[in-house]
Write an enzyme that holds these catalytic residues in place. Sequence first.
Site, PDB file in Angstrom:
ATOM      1  N   CYS A   1       0.789  -0.977  -0.116  1.00 40.97           N
ATOM      2  CA  CYS A   1      -0.068   0.014   0.057  1.00 40.97           C
ATOM      3  C   CYS A   1       1.061   1.258  -0.045  1.00 40.97           C
ATOM      4  CB  CYS A   1      -0.986  -0.009   1.363  1.00 40.97           C
ATOM      5  SG  CYS A   1      -2.002   1.272   1.318  1.00 40.97           S
ATOM      6  N   CYS A   2       0.545   1.949  -1.065  1.00 38.95           N
ATOM      7  CA  CYS A   2       1.327   3.295  -0.977  1.00 38.95           C
ATOM      8  C   CYS A   2       2.842   3.238  -1.008  1.00 38.95           C
ATOM      9  CB  CYS A   2       1.108   4.180   0.054  1.00 38.95           C
ATOM     10  SG  CYS A   2      -0.861   4.536   0.053  1.00 38.95           S
ATOM     11  N   GLY A   3       3.199   2.107  -1.521  1.00 35.49           N
ATOM     12  CA  GLY A   3       4.933   2.059  -1.491  1.00 35.49           C
ATOM     13  C   GLY A   3       5.404   1.489  -0.361  1.00 35.49           C
TER      14      GLY A   3
END
Length: 267
Positions: free
Chosen positions: A106-108
């Site tokens: 998630c989100c990197g």
Amino acid sequence: MINEITTLQNIVRYNGQRFVEAEDDIAIESALTIILDGDEFATMVCTPSELQELVVGFLASEGVIRSYQDIKSLHIDEDKGFAYVDLINQHSIQKDFHSKRFIGSCCGKGRQFYFHNDVKTAKTIRSNLTITPYQCRKLMEKLQESSLHFQQTGGVHNAALCTRDGIIISRTDIGRHNALDKLFGYCIIHKIPLKDKIIAFSGRISSEVLLKAAKIGVGIILSKSAPTNLALSLADELGITAVGFIRGNGFNVYTHQERIQEVVTQE
């Protein structure tokens, strides 16, 4: 199964000088097996109280139901320790699904370990509710004052569903997760709106406890004890304010500090 929380036990107590015979309050521990649509689904070791709430909350937490209306019938045999549940739409038990680990991203950032059912049921919290430091301390004080069975036995956990101003309902169990499932079940059965609610909790904030709070749908969890690092990673990601070590006049805010303000704001 006896629907009681404590029992008396004859003991021998050493008072620092000699042994004396005495009685002690002991927390009761029982097993409850859920039979779901005719098949064995899960066995919980629990305090034998508020069992309907426990079963409903557990099934919701596991992603088996979304509302109380999903249940066709629920019968609890307290003497034998069984809960018989039939659903409106029969559930196909996938044991691997309920136990297999899931890793996503998630989100990197590397998302923390989840079970598959956690991925399906844990909510990201968007609540704008705020609470003052004074209210944090008062809610924890009220939880401890109301925890009579802990004072008697020292062997149970307590969880309470709260507003800013007080406790709505509290539940007790030998298992910290069971106490939260009882709260969840109560909310589902009574259709309690949750966007303006808070959980006050007696034990440490583990990842399991944090995920239970996310599944229930509250944005603030208060505890007199410590969190774990995984719990805080999940709290940060899922939008939950985790407050720990609420003792005396102080406490620690670990995540989403914006909900703890000297003056409350309107949601």
